[in-house]
Structures are given as structure tokens and as C-alpha cells.
Design a protein around this motif. Structure first.
Motif, short mmCIF file in Angstrom:
data_model
loop_
_atom_site.label_atom_id
_atom_site.label_comp_id
_atom_site.label_asym_id
_atom_site.label_seq_id
_atom_site.Cartn_x
_atom_site.Cartn_y
_atom_site.Cartn_z
N GLN B 50 0.85 -1.18 0.00
CA GLN B 50 0.00 0.00 0.00
C GLN B 50 0.89 1.23 0.00
OE1 GLN B 50 -3.51 0.83 -0.12
NE2 GLN B 50 -2.44 2.77 -0.39
N GLY B 51 0.91 1.92 -1.13
CA GLY B 51 1.68 3.14 -1.25
C GLY B 51 3.12 2.93 -0.83
N ASN B 52 3.60 3.83 0.03
CA ASN B 52 4.98 3.77 0.51
C ASN B 52 5.12 3.05 1.84
OD1 ASN B 52 5.98 5.23 -1.71
ND2 ASN B 52 5.33 7.14 -0.76
N SER B 53 4.00 2.48 2.33
CA SER B 53 4.05 1.79 3.62
C SER B 53 4.79 0.47 3.50
CB SER B 53 2.63 1.51 4.12
OG SER B 53 1.90 2.71 4.22
N ALA B 54 5.26 -0.02 4.65
CA ALA B 54 5.91 -1.33 4.67
C ALA B 54 4.91 -2.39 4.24
CB ALA B 54 6.44 -1.63 6.07
N PRO B 55 5.30 -3.32 3.36
CA PRO B 55 4.35 -4.33 2.89
C PRO B 55 3.97 -5.32 4.00
CG PRO B 55 6.56 -4.79 2.07
CD PRO B 55 6.63 -3.45 2.73
N ASP B 56 2.79 -5.88 3.87
CA ASP B 56 2.34 -6.95 4.75
C ASP B 56 2.78 -8.27 4.11
OD1 ASP B 56 -0.94 -8.06 5.99
OD2 ASP B 56 1.04 -8.97 6.10
N LYS B 57 3.80 -8.90 4.67
CA LYS B 57 4.37 -10.12 4.10
C LYS B 57 3.89 -11.36 4.83
CE LYS B 57 8.75 -7.73 3.13
NZ LYS B 57 10.23 -7.79 3.31
N ALA B 67 8.97 -10.34 -2.62
CA ALA B 67 8.32 -9.47 -3.61
C ALA B 67 8.75 -8.05 -3.38
CB ALA B 67 6.79 -9.58 -3.53
N GLU B 68 8.76 -7.29 -4.46
CA GLU B 68 9.04 -5.88 -4.34
C GLU B 68 8.13 -5.12 -5.29
OE1 GLU B 68 13.19 -5.45 -5.31
OE2 GLU B 68 12.78 -5.37 -7.46
N ARG B 69 7.98 -3.85 -4.97
CA ARG B 69 7.17 -2.98 -5.81
C ARG B 69 7.96 -1.72 -6.03
NH1 ARG B 69 1.05 -0.50 -4.81
NH2 ARG B 69 0.70 0.00 -7.01
N THR B 70 8.33 -1.49 -7.27
CA THR B 70 9.20 -0.37 -7.59
C THR B 70 8.38 0.84 -8.01
OG1 THR B 70 9.41 -1.27 -9.82
CG2 THR B 70 11.13 -1.83 -8.25
N GLY B 71 8.71 1.99 -7.44
CA GLY B 71 8.05 3.23 -7.83
C GLY B 71 6.56 3.24 -7.59
N GLY B 72 6.10 2.38 -6.71
CA GLY B 72 4.68 2.35 -6.40
C GLY B 72 3.82 1.80 -7.52
N SER B 73 4.44 1.13 -8.48
CA SER B 73 3.66 0.61 -9.61
C SER B 73 3.93 -0.87 -9.81
CB SER B 73 3.96 1.42 -10.87
OG SER B 73 3.19 0.93 -11.96
N VAL B 74 4.82 -1.20 -10.72
CA VAL B 74 5.09 -2.59 -11.08
C VAL B 74 5.61 -3.38 -9.88
CG1 VAL B 74 6.59 -4.07 -12.48
CG2 VAL B 74 5.54 -2.04 -13.48
N SER B 75 5.16 -4.64 -9.80
CA SER B 75 5.63 -5.51 -8.73
C SER B 75 6.20 -6.79 -9.32
CB SER B 75 4.48 -5.85 -7.78
OG SER B 75 4.91 -6.75 -6.76
N THR B 76 7.20 -7.33 -8.63
CA THR B 76 7.81 -8.60 -9.02
C THR B 76 7.77 -9.56 -7.84
OG1 THR B 76 9.32 -7.47 -10.53
CG2 THR B 76 9.88 -9.71 -9.91
N LEU B 77 7.26 -10.74 -8.07
CA LEU B 77 7.29 -11.81 -7.07
C LEU B 77 8.39 -12.79 -7.48
CD1 LEU B 77 5.88 -13.29 -4.63
CD2 LEU B 77 4.54 -14.52 -6.35
N THR B 78 9.31 -13.03 -6.58
CA THR B 78 10.44 -13.92 -6.86
C THR B 78 10.35 -15.16 -6.00
OG1 THR B 78 11.86 -12.04 -7.42
CG2 THR B 78 12.95 -14.13 -6.92
N ILE B 79 10.50 -16.29 -6.62
CA ILE B 79 10.56 -17.56 -5.89
C ILE B 79 11.94 -18.16 -6.16
CG2 ILE B 79 9.48 -19.78 -5.43
CD1 ILE B 79 6.98 -18.75 -6.90
N GLN B 80 12.71 -18.33 -5.09
CA GLN B 80 14.05 -18.89 -5.22
C GLN B 80 14.01 -20.40 -4.98
OE1 GLN B 80 15.88 -16.28 -2.20
NE2 GLN B 80 17.12 -15.42 -3.84
N ARG B 81 14.90 -21.09 -5.64
CA ARG B 81 15.06 -22.55 -5.43
C ARG B 81 13.69 -23.23 -5.46
NH1 ARG B 81 17.45 -19.82 -1.63
NH2 ARG B 81 16.12 -20.61 0.05
#
Lengths: 113, 114
Positions: B50-57, B67-81
Motif C-alpha cells: 500500500q503506497g509507501n508503507s511497509a508491505p504486509d508479508k 516481492a518488491e514494488r518499484t516506484g509504487g507501480s510494477v511488482s515482481t514476485l520472486t521464488i528462489q530454489r
């Protein structure tokens, strides 16, 4: 925390017959309720939602749902189904003011020609 | 675009590889969610921005997920291994700010881990 129960995992119904998909939620505090539909290989699409006011909510594609606070239910109905209504339907709930949606496990509606 | 978009639409990977899933929310939507949909299990919440708030993980199942969200728009979910049990449909949704606002879903990424 909210929980949402969809009592039927699969519902077969003949074309042009009425259908009711059942949904019960757990919390007695103010709650927002939603029904979503998911067609094969697609994301979820909102059918209708209840926030407040009239307990009978009308949505897209001829669907409607009734909020019943005493029974903590939000059943989805359609008086006459079409083949194109074959899909999976999800009921969801959130506490008023909460950003979290809790989903039921879904009901697969199969319309038989 | 008018709706939430996700890429790739399908991803097949080998066990142990890392994968990145992308979500483009509706323009102007401040809230973004990731869910996992496994066969017969409904939707499992993963993470919320939500906006610039810390994400609820709180929904991430293990530290292999991030996961990260850059510039408050696009998000990437990464799954390692990746593991075979990670096979599922990963859905992204976005929502404008306000109580009771509708979450709008993307078409999902179907991940298969061999």
C-alpha cells in the motif's frame, strides 16, 4: 480473523434452471462481502458486492445475492442459468476498514445443456 | 492498459531454479496484492503493498518467496530454489484506496515446477 465457507464444491444445473451458490462467513462485526467469478484460464472478475444498505444486491450477468446478518450468509442466486455461466465462483469477505480479503474455496458451477 | 496485466502467462521451470513473476497494476491504484491459487485450495494471500508503507508479508509461505514494488507501480514476485509444491497459479490484484473498494485481478501466471 474472517473465515468464509462455501458449502458446495461443485454444483451441476440444467440450462435455464435456477441456481443458488451458498456462502457463509464467520464474523458478526461489520463486514464487506463479495462474489467473484473465474472463467477457465482467466483471473477473477467481480460479480457483485455488499458494503451496506439494501440487503439484496444485484450484480452483472443477472446474478444477485442477499446479505443475511442473522444467518451470516451471502448466497448467490440466478433465476435462469446459461451455458456461459459455467465457471468457478468465489465468495470473499473483509472486515469493514480492513484491506484483507478472505476467500472461500470456490464453487464450480457446471451448466448442462 | 485498462486492466491488471501479468507476465509471463505460463512458466515451466526445473526444481531448484529461481523464477520472477511480474505484475502491472491499474494506473493510479495504490494497493497491490499477490495471491497463490492451488488446485482445490481457493486463493491464498501472499503479500500486500500500500503506497509507501511497509508491505504486509504475513502470507509468504517461506523465505524462498519475496516481492518488491518499484516506484509504487510494477511488482515482481520472486521464488528462489523452486520446489514442486510451488506449482500453482499466481494472481495479482490492485485496488484504489478506500474502504470496500474492489480488487481487480490479472489473468495470472501459471507456474509448473518439474
Amino acid at each position: 480473523a474472517q473465515s468464509v465457507t462455501q458449502l458446495d464444491s461443485q454444483v451441476p444445473v440444467f440450462e435455464e434452471a435456477p441456481v443458488e451458490l451458498r456462502c457463509n462467513y464467520s464474523s458478526s462485526v461489520s463486514v464487506y462481502l463479495f462474489w467473484y467469478v473465474q472463467y477457465p484460464n482467466q483471473g477473477l472478475q467481480l460479480l457483485l458486492k455488499y458494503l451496506s444498505g439494501s440487503t439484496l444486491v444485484k450484480g452483472i450477468n443477472g446474478f444477485e445475492a442477499e446479505f443475511n446478518k442473522s444467518q451470516t450468509s451471502f448466497h448467490l442466486r440466478k433465476p435462469s442459468v446459461h451455458i456461459s455461466d459455467t465457471a468457478e465462483y468465489f465468495c470473499a469477505a473483509s472486515g469493514a476498514g480492513s484491506y484483507q480479503l478472505t476467500f472461500g474455496k470456490g464453487t464450480k458451477l457446471s451448466v448442462i445443456p | 492498459g485498462a486492466g491488471v496485466s501479468q507476465s509471463p502467462s505460463n512458466k515451466v521451470t526445473e526444481k531448484g531454479k529461481d523464477v520472477e513473476l511480474r505484475c502491472d497494476p491499474i494506473s493510479g491504484h495504490t494497493a497491490l496484492y499477490w495471491y497463490r491459487q492451488s488446485l482445490g485450495q481457493g486463493l491464498e494471500f501472499l503479500i500486500y503493498f500500500q503506497g509507501n508503507s511497509a508491505p504486509d508479508k504475513s502470507g509468504l509461505p517461506s523465505d524462498r518467496f519475496s516481492a518488491e514494488r518499484t516506484g509504487g507501480s510494477v511488482s515482481t514476485l520472486t521464488i528462489q530454489r523452486t520446489q514442486q509444491e510451488d506449482s500453482a497459479v499466481y494472481l495479482c490484484a490492485s485496488r484504489s484506496q478506500g474502504a470496500g473498494e474492489t480488487q481487480y485481478f490479472g489473468p495470472g501466471t501459471r507456474l509448473l515446477v518439474l
